[in-house]
Design a protein around this motif. Structure first.
Motif, PDB file in Angstrom:
ATOM      1  N   ARG A 275      34.882  10.380   5.868  1.00  0.00           N
ATOM      2  CA  ARG A 275      33.769   9.785   6.623  1.00  0.00           C
ATOM      3  C   ARG A 275      32.787   9.044   5.722  1.00  0.00           C
ATOM      4  O   ARG A 275      32.186   8.049   6.124  1.00  0.00           O
ATOM      5  CB  ARG A 275      33.045  10.863   7.427  1.00  0.00           C
TER       6      ARG A 275
ATOM      7  N   ARG B  64      36.518   2.411   5.219  1.00  0.00           N
ATOM      8  CA  ARG B  64      35.926   1.840   6.440  1.00  0.00           C
ATOM      9  C   ARG B  64      36.375   0.388   6.619  1.00  0.00           C
ATOM     10  O   ARG B  64      36.717  -0.038   7.720  1.00  0.00           O
ATOM     11  CB  ARG B  64      34.404   1.939   6.393  1.00  0.00           C
TER      12      ARG B  64
ATOM     13  N   PRO C 112      34.675  14.574  14.960  1.00  0.00           N
ATOM     14  CA  PRO C 112      33.661  13.574  14.652  1.00  0.00           C
ATOM     15  C   PRO C 112      32.873  13.856  13.370  1.00  0.00           C
ATOM     16  O   PRO C 112      32.260  12.949  12.819  1.00  0.00           O
ATOM     17  CB  PRO C 112      32.744  13.590  15.879  1.00  0.00           C
TER      18      PRO C 112
ATOM     19  N   ALA D  98      32.984   6.800  11.757  1.00  0.00           N
ATOM     20  CA  ALA D  98      32.525   6.345  13.071  1.00  0.00           C
ATOM     21  C   ALA D  98      33.301   5.124  13.554  1.00  0.00           C
ATOM     22  O   ALA D  98      33.577   4.987  14.747  1.00  0.00           O
ATOM     23  CB  ALA D  98      31.031   6.047  13.035  1.00  0.00           C
TER      24      ALA D  98
ATOM     25  N   GLN E  52      36.267   5.891  15.676  1.00  0.00           N
ATOM     26  CA  GLN E  52      36.025   6.649  16.903  1.00  0.00           C
ATOM     27  C   GLN E  52      35.825   5.701  18.084  1.00  0.00           C
ATOM     28  O   GLN E  52      35.186   4.667  17.954  1.00  0.00           O
ATOM     29  CB  GLN E  52      34.783   7.533  16.738  1.00  0.00           C
TER      30      GLN E  52
END
Length: 156
Positions: A74, A81, A107, A112, A115
């Motif tokens: 994350r 990313r 999560p 993000a 998601q």
């Protein structure tokens, strides 16, 4: 039908999990295979634009983007990313592979950007990953996970 052409994204701390997937491919005890579009070797460069250009070339070859989701995935913004964003722009099938064994989106660990974009989430295990590679199921929106019946049919 050919093998799913797949780019596997991962944090450098999870490289060993990616390498184990290569071992699964070579082991006849596992019904696991895919056309790996990952870079053949680490790029020996500090030039971010060059590295991203080489990664984009490989993602452009793939129809599927699989992300190994570990404890620090994350927080990986520079490349992980960005790879996800490129795969989404290209329209790749998206698979989130949870290294913590979760069968659905976590999560707290998943970036993000991965998601709510139609990805299927599976645990890190050869049979269910092979199923996800062979049976793309991206929903138009939201996150997807397989039913208990699928896991049972696969021997889980």
């Amino acid at each position: 039908m050919g093998l799913p052409r797949t780019f596997v994204g991962f944090s450098s701390t999870d490289r060993h999990c990616y390498e184990l997937m290569g071992a699964w491919k070579k082991n006849s005890r596992f019904d696991f295979n895919f056309a790996d579009c990952q870079l053949n070797m680490a790029i020996n460069s500090e030039d971010e634009d060059y590295i991203k250009r080489k990664c984009r070339e490989r993602i452009d070859m793939a129809g599927t983007f699989a992300l190994l989701i570990g404890k620090d995935t994350r927080s990986k913004h520079k490349y992980v990313r960005w790879e996800i964003q490129v795969a989404i722009e290209k329209g790749c099938h998206l698979i989130g592979i949870n290294l913590d064994g979760s069968r659905s989106l976590n999560p707290d660990l998943c970036p993000a950007v991965m998601q709510g974009v139609g990805a299927v989430f599976v645990p890190y295990s050869p049979a269910i990953i092979a199923h996800a590679l062979a049976n793309p199921t991206n929903s138009e929106r939201g996150d997807y996970s397989y039913s208990q019946a699928i896991y049972k049919a696969l021997g889980y």
